[in-house]
Write a protein that holds these residues in place. Structure first.
Motif, mmCIF file in Angstrom:
data_model
loop_
_atom_site.group_PDB
_atom_site.id
_atom_site.type_symbol
_atom_site.label_atom_id
_atom_site.label_comp_id
_atom_site.label_asym_id
_atom_site.label_seq_id
_atom_site.Cartn_x
_atom_site.Cartn_y
_atom_site.Cartn_z
ATOM 1 N N GLU A 1 11.582 -0.753 -6.151
ATOM 2 C CA GLU A 1 12.297 0.415 -5.918
ATOM 3 C C GLU A 1 12.275 1.299 -7.001
ATOM 4 N N ALA A 2 12.011 0.762 -8.264
ATOM 5 C CA ALA A 2 11.524 1.704 -9.537
ATOM 6 C C ALA A 2 10.605 2.409 -9.465
ATOM 7 N N MET A 3 9.213 1.551 -9.198
ATOM 8 C CA MET A 3 8.026 2.105 -8.951
ATOM 9 C C MET A 3 7.927 3.229 -7.813
ATOM 10 N N SER B 1 0.870 -1.235 0.143
ATOM 11 C CA SER B 1 -0.010 0.034 0.046
ATOM 12 C C SER B 1 0.926 1.434 -0.010
ATOM 13 N N ALA B 2 2.009 1.305 0.272
ATOM 14 C CA ALA B 2 2.912 2.379 0.331
ATOM 15 C C ALA B 2 3.112 2.768 -1.160
ATOM 16 N N LEU B 3 2.936 1.934 -2.146
ATOM 17 C CA LEU B 3 3.091 2.294 -3.500
ATOM 18 C C LEU B 3 2.020 2.820 -4.251
ATOM 19 N N ASN B 4 2.045 3.801 -5.076
ATOM 20 C CA ASN B 4 0.882 4.249 -5.514
ATOM 21 C C ASN B 4 0.577 3.567 -6.871
ATOM 22 N N TYR B 5 0.091 2.272 -6.641
ATOM 23 C CA TYR B 5 -0.235 1.338 -7.852
ATOM 24 C C TYR B 5 -1.174 0.466 -7.388
ATOM 25 N N THR B 6 -2.060 -0.139 -8.237
ATOM 26 C CA THR B 6 -2.865 -1.313 -7.915
ATOM 27 C C THR B 6 -1.961 -2.541 -7.873
ATOM 28 N N SER B 7 -2.493 -3.683 -7.268
ATOM 29 C CA SER B 7 -1.793 -4.959 -7.163
ATOM 30 C C SER B 7 -1.744 -5.473 -8.566
ATOM 31 N N GLU B 8 -2.692 -5.273 -9.473
ATOM 32 C CA GLU B 8 -2.778 -5.657 -10.755
ATOM 33 C C GLU B 8 -1.583 -5.130 -11.547
ATOM 34 N N GLU B 9 -1.276 -3.805 -11.443
ATOM 35 C CA GLU B 9 -0.273 -2.969 -12.004
ATOM 36 C C GLU B 9 1.026 -3.080 -11.394
#
Length: 394
Positions: free
Chosen positions: A390-392, A332-340
């Protein structure tokens, strides 16, 4: 005592492996679907080789020794007394759950699950015309990171006039909980109070990590468990899912008869000879010895995975696992959906994991990682996951 090694595994590419041969390139490390990269207990292979040598593979009768193996295994290793007459064999746990729903519900009835949970529960409920209701598991302590049951919410869901079945996942996939006897007793008491029947998927029952102990729902006192249904199989523990063998255990004769009719309606009443042979060899003393060493190896993989995330991905918490070989991590710390996240890790970093959203809305920001492979392979997969995350995050 025989010592087994799990530090290497054979090449599975080119064997029509669902896990490996669906990958878009040969450089992909698949850490997704729940089968292991380890060869099964050698006694099973030897038993199958003897059966293959016969050269005839017609319709199969399930012998008394099959039922005796099931009863002996659960009695000896899990303290659960099963009578032969309580067992219905079938081709798999998913067909078993589907048949149970067909047998015990009408279209429009409610079936309660605990999301995030194994995705096939949803399709089994939907395919039988029922309504899925989730008693969502909760993480109360972000430091401890383990799932608990919201029992107040569970009772509200059970009290609905159309609630008919409660599907338990014990141990829980993908949440990793091995439910305690106390928790199972509370579930049973609430379900009895509201006249909702428990269906327990216990396919991961052999995979407890470290000192955690699995309690079969059917081993609860008779007044709490008599009407319950348990679905189990050696397929996960011994990596024999392709042999298609599973069992339904139910002490209530009337309910068992209804389930038996549904098994026939769904045409999943015939099993193959290899599954029958494999189960009997799996549920042997030699199988138990092999399995104990495998559990130690997977527990070590889990410890190393925790250490890796703590060192390299501290912003991605790992849910505390008590069972299964499937790590569940919070992205959840990433600004992406799990599918993405799944898509980018596969396309850009050649590592394949499961997006958490497939396990319900509660899994939206999670990933599931299969730890059942040699550590060297898992470590390389984790390096690729770390590079991708890390890239995301940049």
């Amino acid at each position: 005592m025989t010592n087994y090694s799990f530090s290497t595994a054979p090449n599975r590419r080119g064997t029509n492996s669902y896990k490996w041969d669906n990958a878009p390139s040969d450089d992909v490390i698949p850490l997704w679907v729940a089968d292991m990269d380890f060869q099964t207990y050698p006694g099973i292979t030897e038993a199958l080789q003897r059966r293959v040598a016969h050269g005839i593979f017609g319709y199969t009768r399930v012998p008394d020794s099959y039922y005796e193996a099931v009863c002996q295994w659960f009695g000896k290793h899990h303290g659960w007394t099963i009578n032969k007459s309580d067992i219905i064999y079938t081709t798999g746990v998913v067909p078993a759950i589907s048949a149970v729903i067909k047998a015990l519900t009408l279209p429009g009835d409610q079936v309660i699950v605990q999301g995030p949970v194994y995705n096939c529960f949803y399709s089994c409920i939907r395919n039988n015309g029922c309504e899925m209701v989730s008693n969502s598991l909760v993480i109360y302590d972000k430091e401890d990171m383990h799932y608990d049951i919201d029992f107040d919410d569970l009772e509200r869901k059970l009290s609905h006039e159309r609630a008919r079945l409660f599907i338990l996942c014990n141990p829980h996939n993908p949440g990793g909980r091995v439910w305690t006897r106390h928790e199972l007793t509370r579930i049973a008491e609430l379900c009895r109070k509201h006249n909702v029947r428990v269906v327990s998927d216990e396919i991961h029952c052999e995979f407890t990590l470290h000192n955690n102990r699995y309690t079969p729902f059917g081993s609860l006192p008779d007044e709490l468990s008599y009407g319950s249904i348990t679905c189990c199989s050696p397929s996960k523990a011994f990596n024999i899912a392709g042999l298609q063998i599973a069992n339904i255990v139910c002490r209530d004769a009337d309910v068992r008869e209804r389930i038996g009719r549904a098994i026939n309606i769904n045409e999943v009443c015939d099993v193959n000879p290899f599954g029958v042979e494999a189960l009997q060899m799996a549920y042997s003393d030699g199988g138990a010895e092999w399995l104990a060493q495998l559990r130690q190896y997977i527990s070590s993989n889990y410890d190393k995975l925790l250490d890796f995330f703590n060192k390299h991905l501290p912003q991605i918490p790992v849910v505390r696992m008590e069972g299964t070989y499937l790590a569940w991590v919070d992205c959840s710390a990433l600004n992406y959906t799990s599918e993405e996240i799944e898509e980018r890790l596969l396309k850009e970093h050649n590592v394949w994991v499961n997006a958490g959203c497939m396990y319900g809305k509660e899994g939206e920001h999670f990933l599931r990682i299969n730890m059942a492979c040699p550590w060297e392979r898992l470590e390389e997969g984790l390096r690729r996951i770390a590079a991708g995350i890390e890239a995301m995050a940049r």
